[in-house]
Design an enzyme around this catalytic site. Structure first.
Site, PDB file in Angstrom:
ATOM      1  N   GLU A  36     -22.379   1.794  51.449  1.00  0.00           N
ATOM      2  CA  GLU A  36     -21.584   2.376  52.520  1.00  0.00           C
ATOM      3  C   GLU A  36     -21.079   1.284  53.473  1.00  0.00           C
ATOM      4  O   GLU A  36     -19.917   1.276  53.897  1.00  0.00           O
ATOM      5  CB  GLU A  36     -22.459   3.392  53.287  1.00  0.00           C
ATOM      6  CG  GLU A  36     -21.719   4.333  54.204  1.00  0.00           C
ATOM      7  CD  GLU A  36     -20.592   5.112  53.527  1.00  0.00           C
ATOM      8  OE1 GLU A  36     -20.703   5.416  52.327  1.00  0.00           O
ATOM      9  OE2 GLU A  36     -19.587   5.387  54.215  1.00  0.00           O
ATOM     10  N   ALA A  81     -15.132 -10.924  59.271  1.00  0.00           N
ATOM     11  CA  ALA A  81     -16.496 -11.086  59.779  1.00  0.00           C
ATOM     12  C   ALA A  81     -16.825  -9.990  60.785  1.00  0.00           C
ATOM     13  O   ALA A  81     -17.915  -9.400  60.751  1.00  0.00           O
ATOM     14  CB  ALA A  81     -16.667 -12.461  60.412  1.00  0.00           C
ATOM     15  N   LYS A 126     -13.356 -12.059  49.425  1.00  0.00           N
ATOM     16  CA  LYS A 126     -14.250 -10.930  49.719  1.00  0.00           C
ATOM     17  C   LYS A 126     -13.608  -9.558  49.448  1.00  0.00           C
ATOM     18  O   LYS A 126     -14.292  -8.623  49.041  1.00  0.00           O
ATOM     19  CB  LYS A 126     -14.742 -11.001  51.168  1.00  0.00           C
ATOM     20  CG  LYS A 126     -15.745 -12.125  51.413  1.00  0.00           C
ATOM     21  CD  LYS A 126     -16.256 -12.081  52.835  1.00  0.00           C
ATOM     22  CE  LYS A 126     -17.261 -13.192  53.088  1.00  0.00           C
ATOM     23  NZ  LYS A 126     -17.793 -13.173  54.456  1.00  0.00           N
ATOM     24  N   ASP A 149     -23.506  -9.733  55.753  1.00  0.00           N
ATOM     25  CA  ASP A 149     -23.235 -10.494  56.984  1.00  0.00           C
ATOM     26  C   ASP A 149     -23.762  -9.773  58.228  1.00  0.00           C
ATOM     27  O   ASP A 149     -24.322 -10.390  59.133  1.00  0.00           O
ATOM     28  CB  ASP A 149     -21.726 -10.713  57.166  1.00  0.00           C
ATOM     29  CG  ASP A 149     -21.181 -11.781  56.234  1.00  0.00           C
ATOM     30  OD1 ASP A 149     -21.964 -12.611  55.747  1.00  0.00           O
ATOM     31  OD2 ASP A 149     -19.958 -11.769  55.998  1.00  0.00           O
ATOM     32  N   ASN A 163     -19.701  -9.513  50.058  1.00  0.00           N
ATOM     33  CA  ASN A 163     -20.128 -10.917  49.951  1.00  0.00           C
ATOM     34  C   ASN A 163     -21.275 -11.086  48.961  1.00  0.00           C
ATOM     35  O   ASN A 163     -21.727 -12.203  48.719  1.00  0.00           O
ATOM     36  CB  ASN A 163     -20.522 -11.494  51.323  1.00  0.00           C
ATOM     37  CG  ASN A 163     -21.911 -11.068  51.770  1.00  0.00           C
ATOM     38  OD1 ASN A 163     -22.451 -10.067  51.298  1.00  0.00           O
ATOM     39  ND2 ASN A 163     -22.489 -11.820  52.683  1.00  0.00           N
ATOM     40  N   MET A 204     -20.312 -16.836  65.874  1.00  0.00           N
ATOM     41  CA  MET A 204     -20.561 -16.843  64.421  1.00  0.00           C
ATOM     42  C   MET A 204     -20.254 -18.205  63.809  1.00  0.00           C
ATOM     43  O   MET A 204     -20.736 -18.541  62.739  1.00  0.00           O
ATOM     44  CB  MET A 204     -19.696 -15.778  63.739  1.00  0.00           C
ATOM     45  CG  MET A 204     -20.148 -14.376  64.029  1.00  0.00           C
ATOM     46  SD  MET A 204     -19.287 -13.276  62.911  1.00  0.00           S
ATOM     47  CE  MET A 204     -19.744 -11.709  63.619  1.00  0.00           C
ATOM     48  N   SER A 236     -19.967 -25.290  51.445  1.00  0.00           N
ATOM     49  CA  SER A 236     -20.948 -24.195  51.449  1.00  0.00           C
ATOM     50  C   SER A 236     -22.391 -24.707  51.514  1.00  0.00           C
ATOM     51  O   SER A 236     -22.785 -25.604  50.780  1.00  0.00           O
ATOM     52  CB  SER A 236     -20.783 -23.339  50.192  1.00  0.00           C
ATOM     53  OG  SER A 236     -21.802 -22.357  50.183  1.00  0.00           O
TER      54      SER A 236
END
Ligand code: NDP
Length: 271
Positions: A77, A129, A65, A101, A86, A212, A14
């Site tokens: 929302e 994602a 997640k 994200d 996240n 991504m 990370s």
């Protein structure tokens, strides 16, 4: 000092502690942000422990997640639509969940002068994602958003959530339109060096290709885009910094600047 974490399994890779430390320095915020490896099945305990030591919030990465969403008292929302969280904030004894994200991606596209309004966008992938970026992309009023996925049923389930928007889905093989303005790879195929089964013809010269995924070298999707002379190639490092910036702003009520941190992170990645 206010405590923050990023929880994941694995977590060693990370870059979030680096990014948040830079944001804190830049904005003069006093905080401690660390990565924490969490055993499968122990996510809720890890969150409770952080709260018990006065933690203010946490980022959550794979594979937690969905679990993070389940333990929230309040959800935005966009987190509900994404089915994932996240960013956790601990507020007055409650856990609030959000997903940043999508804003991270959209902000990075806009920072790269990519126009989304009235444009045709192809989103490859229908995993976590992809789900997280659909609402923020639709909020930019594209002419059309096509979601293509290997397992088409997953893409079908996603688009049903947006009955009032110009969104459709198909398999990779069914992508035959050659008039996309922006193609976003949200699959994990490149992580294993696997090519995507889309027709090369879909990538025309005027297309912006966004992956991504990121790394030291061009991802397989961006290599293909380069061969096809796509006008812009962008990897997901800016999205990573962008989503962190949105989380930071939620927690600290101050918006960090991303450009310089992205440049520093790019240097780190290349080391
Ligand atoms: P998921 O596991 O939830 O989804 C994976 C997606 O990739 C699914 O759509 C899956 O299709 C597809 N896929 C996997 N392998 C192949 C293949 N060989 N051919 C075609 N499609 C394939 O992962 P995430 O959605 O969480 O992450 C996707 C990527 O996005 C990862 O590379 C991740 O690192 C990156 N990411 C980057 C972020 C950033 O900030 N830059 C943030 C979040 C994610 P199927 O449904 O058929 O299985």
């Amino acid at each position: 000092m206010d405590q923050y974490r990023v929880f994941g399994n694995p977590i060693k890779q990370s870059r979030s502690p680096f990014i948040h430390q830079k944001f804190a320095e830049q904005t003069n915020e006093q905080l401690n942000y660390q990565s924490e490896y969490v055993e499968i099945g122990e996510f809720a305990q890890a969150v409770q422990h952080l709260i018990s030591v006065g933690g203010k919030g946490a980022n959550v990465t794979a594979p937690f997640k969905e679990e993070a969403m389940a333990l929230c008292d309040k959800l935005t929302e966009r987190a509900k639509l994404a089915g994932a969280v996240n960013t956790l904030s601990f507020v007055n004894g409650e856990v609030w969940g959000d997903t940043t994200d999508g804003d991270g991606l959209v902000n990075d596209l806009l920072a790269n002068d990519v126009v989304l309004k009235n444009k045709k966008i192809l989103l490859l992938g229908a995993g976590g994602a992809a789900k997280g970026v659909i609402l923020p992309l639709l909020e930019q009023s594209p002419a059309q958003l096509v979601v293509a996925n290997r397992t088409v049923s997953k893409a079908e389930a996603i688009i049903q959530q947006y009955p009032k928007h110009p969104i459709t889905c198909c398999s990779f093989e069914e992508v035959t339109d050659h008039k996309f303005d922006v193609i976003i790879n949200a699959t994990s195929a490149g992580l294993n060096g696997q090519a995507l089964p889309i027709s090369e013809e879909v990538i025309q010269q005027n297309v912006t290709c966004y992956d991504m995924t990121y790394g030291k070298t061009l991802t397989p999707f961006l290599q293909l885009a380069k061969q096809r002379n796509a006008v812009k190639l962008i990897d997901g490092l800016g999205m990573l910094v962008g989503q962190a910036a949105v989380s930071f702003a939620i927690w600290r009520n101050t918006q960090p600047e991303t450009k310089q941190v992205l440049a520093l992170l790019r240097e780190e990645i290349l080391k």
